[in-house]
Write a protein that holds these residues in place. Structure first.
Motif, PDB file in Angstrom:
ATOM      1  N   ALA A   4      26.669  12.613  29.615  1.00  0.00           N
ATOM      2  CA  ALA A   4      26.216  13.992  29.442  1.00  0.00           C
ATOM      3  C   ALA A   4      27.042  14.946  30.292  1.00  0.00           C
ATOM      4  N   MET A   5      27.393  14.526  31.493  1.00  0.00           N
ATOM      5  CA  MET A   5      28.202  15.386  32.360  1.00  0.00           C
ATOM      6  C   MET A   5      29.603  15.550  31.801  1.00  0.00           C
ATOM      7  N   GLU A   6      30.187  14.475  31.283  1.00  0.00           N
ATOM      8  CA  GLU A   6      31.531  14.580  30.704  1.00  0.00           C
ATOM      9  C   GLU A   6      31.541  15.519  29.502  1.00  0.00           C
ATOM     10  N   ILE A   7      30.519  15.459  28.667  1.00  0.00           N
ATOM     11  CA  ILE A   7      30.426  16.354  27.514  1.00  0.00           C
ATOM     12  C   ILE A   7      30.241  17.795  27.978  1.00  0.00           C
ATOM     13  N   ALA A   8      29.421  17.993  28.997  1.00  0.00           N
ATOM     14  CA  ALA A   8      29.182  19.347  29.506  1.00  0.00           C
ATOM     15  C   ALA A   8      30.447  19.928  30.131  1.00  0.00           C
TER      16      ALA A   8
ATOM     17  N   ARG B 245      26.924  21.149  37.417  1.00  0.00           N
ATOM     18  CA  ARG B 245      27.979  21.156  36.406  1.00  0.00           C
ATOM     19  C   ARG B 245      29.215  21.880  36.930  1.00  0.00           C
ATOM     20  N   GLN B 246      29.016  22.973  37.632  1.00  0.00           N
ATOM     21  CA  GLN B 246      30.132  23.724  38.184  1.00  0.00           C
ATOM     22  C   GLN B 246      30.915  22.860  39.180  1.00  0.00           C
ATOM     23  N   ARG B 247      30.207  22.069  39.969  1.00  0.00           N
ATOM     24  CA  ARG B 247      30.862  21.196  40.937  1.00  0.00           C
ATOM     25  C   ARG B 247      31.730  20.160  40.225  1.00  0.00           C
ATOM     26  N   TYR B 248      31.239  19.588  39.136  1.00  0.00           N
ATOM     27  CA  TYR B 248      32.011  18.593  38.398  1.00  0.00           C
ATOM     28  C   TYR B 248      33.159  19.227  37.624  1.00  0.00           C
ATOM     29  N   VAL B 249      33.013  20.476  37.201  1.00  0.00           N
ATOM     30  CA  VAL B 249      34.126  21.189  36.565  1.00  0.00           C
ATOM     31  C   VAL B 249      35.249  21.373  37.579  1.00  0.00           C
ATOM     32  N   LYS B 250      34.897  21.726  38.807  1.00  0.00           N
ATOM     33  CA  LYS B 250      35.914  21.880  39.856  1.00  0.00           C
ATOM     34  C   LYS B 250      36.596  20.541  40.150  1.00  0.00           C
ATOM     35  N   LEU B 251      35.822  19.448  40.166  1.00  0.00           N
ATOM     36  CA  LEU B 251      36.415  18.122  40.356  1.00  0.00           C
ATOM     37  C   LEU B 251      37.391  17.807  39.234  1.00  0.00           C
ATOM     38  N   HIS B 252      37.016  18.149  38.004  1.00  0.00           N
ATOM     39  CA  HIS B 252      37.881  17.897  36.857  1.00  0.00           C
ATOM     40  C   HIS B 252      39.160  18.715  36.963  1.00  0.00           C
ATOM     41  N   GLN B 253      39.046  19.954  37.371  1.00  0.00           N
ATOM     42  CA  GLN B 253      40.224  20.809  37.499  1.00  0.00           C
ATOM     43  C   GLN B 253      41.140  20.317  38.617  1.00  0.00           C
ATOM     44  N   LYS B 254      40.559  19.768  39.666  1.00  0.00           N
ATOM     45  CA  LYS B 254      41.348  19.302  40.798  1.00  0.00           C
ATOM     46  C   LYS B 254      42.049  17.975  40.512  1.00  0.00           C
ATOM     47  N   HIS B 255      41.315  17.021  39.897  1.00  0.00           N
ATOM     48  CA  HIS B 255      41.843  15.670  39.702  1.00  0.00           C
ATOM     49  C   HIS B 255      42.248  15.365  38.265  1.00  0.00           C
ATOM     50  N   GLY B 256      41.873  16.199  37.338  1.00  0.00           N
ATOM     51  CA  GLY B 256      42.213  15.950  35.935  1.00  0.00           C
ATOM     52  C   GLY B 256      41.162  15.155  35.194  1.00  0.00           C
ATOM     53  N   ASN B 257      40.204  14.540  35.904  1.00  0.00           N
ATOM     54  CA  ASN B 257      39.090  13.829  35.273  1.00  0.00           C
ATOM     55  C   ASN B 257      37.960  13.702  36.293  1.00  0.00           C
ATOM     56  N   ILE B 258      36.846  13.163  35.850  1.00  0.00           N
ATOM     57  CA  ILE B 258      35.714  12.982  36.764  1.00  0.00           C
ATOM     58  C   ILE B 258      35.345  11.505  36.873  1.00  0.00           C
TER      59      ILE B 258
ATOM     60  N   LYS C 167      36.200   9.254  39.119  1.00  0.00           N
ATOM     61  CA  LYS C 167      35.908   8.765  40.459  1.00  0.00           C
ATOM     62  C   LYS C 167      34.675   9.412  41.074  1.00  0.00           C
ATOM     63  N   ALA C 168      34.060  10.352  40.372  1.00  0.00           N
ATOM     64  CA  ALA C 168      32.893  11.047  40.906  1.00  0.00           C
ATOM     65  C   ALA C 168      31.676  10.126  40.852  1.00  0.00           C
ATOM     66  N   THR C 169      30.772  10.304  41.820  1.00  0.00           N
ATOM     67  CA  THR C 169      29.522   9.549  41.806  1.00  0.00           C
ATOM     68  C   THR C 169      28.455  10.383  41.119  1.00  0.00           C
ATOM     69  N   PHE C 170      27.549   9.725  40.450  1.00  0.00           N
ATOM     70  CA  PHE C 170      26.506  10.397  39.689  1.00  0.00           C
ATOM     71  C   PHE C 170      25.142   9.940  40.160  1.00  0.00           C
ATOM     72  N   GLY C 171      24.255  10.890  40.384  1.00  0.00           N
ATOM     73  CA  GLY C 171      22.888  10.575  40.767  1.00  0.00           C
ATOM     74  C   GLY C 171      22.806  10.042  42.187  1.00  0.00           C
ATOM     75  N   TYR C 172      21.728   9.361  42.469  1.00  0.00           N
ATOM     76  CA  TYR C 172      21.494   8.806  43.793  1.00  0.00           C
ATOM     77  C   TYR C 172      21.949   7.367  43.825  1.00  0.00           C
ATOM     78  N   SER C 173      22.390   6.928  44.968  1.00  0.00           N
ATOM     79  CA  SER C 173      22.820   5.558  45.129  1.00  0.00           C
ATOM     80  C   SER C 173      22.016   4.905  46.240  1.00  0.00           C
ATOM     81  N   THR C 174      21.431   3.741  45.944  1.00  0.00           N
ATOM     82  CA  THR C 174      20.689   3.011  46.968  1.00  0.00           C
ATOM     83  C   THR C 174      21.565   1.982  47.656  1.00  0.00           C
ATOM     84  N   GLN C 175      22.776   1.808  47.176  1.00  0.00           N
ATOM     85  CA  GLN C 175      23.650   0.808  47.774  1.00  0.00           C
ATOM     86  C   GLN C 175      23.984   1.139  49.221  1.00  0.00           C
TER      87      GLN C 175
END
Length: 159
Positions: free
Chosen positions: A18-22, A46-59, A61-69
């Motif tokens: 959903a984030m990639e489509i947005a 969404r704005q934060r992930y758009v900036k990541l996409h503009q900076k790196h060309g894709n998203i 390597k981004a983490t999504f949601g919460y991580s319990t690891q």
């Protein structure tokens, strides 16, 4: 007192797809807030992930949601080894008590030089919440016993 957490917000519940489509919709020229609401994503997120996409060309390597690891002490292999030992101990004799399992977890962490929280170090045992989470993850395979009074202890209690 219940220790089962109930989620109060929808934060971090969107999927990577959903984030990639947005993000793609934003790159095509759609308005930020409109595209965010269409795909069920917060517009600031969404704005934060758009900036990541503009900076790196894709998203990718981004983490999504919460991580319990991040909160887990043991890796999956170490946790499986601990589980196998507990099951083996229960088949050899009467099994381990909850306190013995907590002590065993602390000893395993110290033996493998795994950093543990300060509460473990001061008590020289794992905290109860970690054991409860371990039991929830392995509920189908694990059964721990509670210590019971022996007949000798019962007669001494009445005297």
């Amino acid at each position: 007192m219940s220790r089962q957490y109930q989620r109060k917000t929808a934060r971090g519940t969107f999927t990577k797809d959903a984030m990639e489509i947005a993000v793609a919709a934003n790159l095509e020229g759609r308005y930020l807030r409109k595209a965010a609401s269409d795909f069920g994503v917060n517009y600031k997120t969404r704005q934060r992930y758009v900036k990541l996409h503009q900076k790196h060309g894709n998203i990718e390597k981004a983490t999504f949601g919460y991580s319990t690891q991040k909160k887990r002490i043991f890796s999956d292999e170490q946790e499986q080894a601990l589980l196998d030992y507990i099951i083996e101990a229960s088949s050899v004799y009467y099994g381990l008590t909850l306190r013995e399992v907590r002590n065993l977890a602390y000893e395993l962490a110290v033996a493998n030089n795994i950093p543990v929280p300060e509460s473990w170090t001061s008590a020289k045992t794992a905290v109860e919440d970690r054991l409860k989470a371990f039991r929830q993850r392995h509920n189908d395979k694990l059964s721990l016993r509670n210590p019971e009074a022996t007949s000798l202890n019962r007669t001494q209690a009445f005297n």
